[in-house]
Design an enzyme around this catalytic site. Sequence first.
Site, PDB file in Angstrom:
ATOM      1  N   HIS A 113       0.869  -1.178   0.000  1.00 26.97           N
ATOM      2  CA  HIS A 113       0.000   0.000   0.000  1.00 26.97           C
ATOM      3  C   HIS A 113       0.904   1.225   0.000  1.00 26.97           C
ATOM      4  O   HIS A 113       1.737   1.389   0.895  1.00 26.97           O
ATOM      5  CB  HIS A 113      -0.921   0.025   1.215  1.00 26.97           C
ATOM      6  CG  HIS A 113      -1.863   1.189   1.190  1.00 26.97           C
ATOM      7  ND1 HIS A 113      -3.135   1.124   0.644  1.00 26.97           N
ATOM      8  CD2 HIS A 113      -1.697   2.469   1.601  1.00 26.97           C
ATOM      9  CE1 HIS A 113      -3.720   2.301   0.730  1.00 26.97           C
ATOM     10  NE2 HIS A 113      -2.871   3.146   1.314  1.00 26.97           N
ATOM     11  N   CYS A 114       0.724   2.084  -0.990  1.00 25.72           N
ATOM     12  CA  CYS A 114       1.618   3.234  -1.124  1.00 25.72           C
ATOM     13  C   CYS A 114       0.885   4.515  -0.742  1.00 25.72           C
ATOM     14  O   CYS A 114      -0.094   4.886  -1.393  1.00 25.72           O
ATOM     15  CB  CYS A 114       2.124   3.341  -2.561  1.00 25.72           C
ATOM     16  SG  CYS A 114       3.192   4.774  -2.799  1.00 25.72           S
ATOM     17  N   PRO A 115       1.339   5.207   0.305  1.00 29.06           N
ATOM     18  CA  PRO A 115       0.679   6.462   0.674  1.00 29.06           C
ATOM     19  C   PRO A 115       0.854   7.550  -0.379  1.00 29.06           C
ATOM     20  O   PRO A 115       0.040   8.465  -0.465  1.00 29.06           O
ATOM     21  CB  PRO A 115       1.371   6.842   1.993  1.00 29.06           C
ATOM     22  CG  PRO A 115       2.670   6.121   1.978  1.00 29.06           C
ATOM     23  CD  PRO A 115       2.433   4.859   1.210  1.00 29.06           C
TER      24      PRO A 115
ATOM     25  N   ASN B 170      -1.933   6.954  -2.356  1.00 28.55           N
ATOM     26  CA  ASN B 170      -3.106   6.725  -1.511  1.00 28.55           C
ATOM     27  C   ASN B 170      -3.912   5.538  -2.018  1.00 28.55           C
ATOM     28  O   ASN B 170      -5.147   5.572  -2.066  1.00 28.55           O
ATOM     29  CB  ASN B 170      -3.988   7.978  -1.458  1.00 28.55           C
ATOM     30  CG  ASN B 170      -4.967   7.929  -0.305  1.00 28.55           C
ATOM     31  OD1 ASN B 170      -4.714   7.286   0.710  1.00 28.55           O
ATOM     32  ND2 ASN B 170      -6.093   8.610  -0.456  1.00 28.55           N
ATOM     33  N   ASN B 171      -3.208   4.511  -2.420  1.00 29.64           N
ATOM     34  CA  ASN B 171      -3.873   3.349  -3.010  1.00 29.64           C
ATOM     35  C   ASN B 171      -2.929   2.159  -2.889  1.00 29.64           C
ATOM     36  O   ASN B 171      -1.732   2.318  -2.631  1.00 29.64           O
ATOM     37  CB  ASN B 171      -4.177   3.627  -4.488  1.00 29.64           C
ATOM     38  CG  ASN B 171      -5.205   2.683  -5.065  1.00 29.64           C
ATOM     39  OD1 ASN B 171      -5.714   1.801  -4.365  1.00 29.64           O
ATOM     40  ND2 ASN B 171      -5.500   2.844  -6.340  1.00 29.64           N
TER      41      ASN B 171
END
Length: 304
Positions: free
Chosen positions: A151-153, A156-157
């Site tokens: 999950h990559c901030p 945001n997905n």
Amino acid sequence: MGAAAAAAAAAGGRCPCCGKGRCQADPCGVLCLLLTYLSVGYADYVVLEHVLLQPGFRASLWCPFHAVAFNFIVVMLLASHTRAVFADPGTVPLPETAIDFSDLRSSSSSTSHKSRNNEDWTVCNRCETYRPPRAHHCRVCHRCVRRMDHHCPWINNCVGELNQKYFIQFLFYTGLASLYAMGLVLTTWLWPGDSAEGSDSGHPLQTAHRIILLVESVLFGLFVTVIFYDQLVSIITDETPIEQLRNRLRKEPHREVPHTRKPKIALLREVFGRGFMICWFFPCNCSSPSASGPSYSYLPNYDV
Ligand SMILES: [Zn+2]
Ligand SMILES: [Zn+2]
């Protein structure tokens, strides 16, 4: 069925605010999105206003060339980022009706249905979906994602089977823009006679802007280079970071049977598409894995 899963299922698995099921209200993710847009906007402003549009550079034909080239990279960066943010990463659909998994839970210690190998379908004990091989649950998105990488901030997905291409493109264009900005700033310092003749290049404010841009470019450039390298290694070894960690925890440093025997180019094509390789650089759907068929499709029937 769990409360969260039931609520999402009631909404058809879609987010009530955006209707797409991919609108994450994670504060860290929203902050990183804002930081991304601010950083890109600031870099573009400094390159145009404090580097290219200075008297020395402005009189040269290099000014429009660099302005167009740099902004083309910025547009591609923002386009791939937007696709990575809003594209479905490969979310496993929730079951339409509640399924009793109590028997599966009772037969397992931590997860409802542990897979013995990577070829088994499993049942998620958090969102209660019957999920295909290599799907993992994201604790931020509260959903299972096919071939979830992480999950990559910054987008945001989740980074998963269907949006990894856009995520890697975002890394690529961010690295390219960082390198370009560094080159332009260093050019104005190393060859001031060519680019800053008659300008106020010695003005403290202008110098400060250029130094900030240089630091920003170095930091972001190094950051995305490391992640870009990890992503490529993950693809050509056909093993996501989650799978690497899981295999390490299971004390399976070297599996006797390799996870894949596919050639590297085939693995790359699974992510970037099976069309022309030039399409790998564009955040379009023309050659995406989804366009040519995902490795496994949504199954409407849950045969448990
Ligand atoms: Zn799940
Ligand atoms: Zn996620």
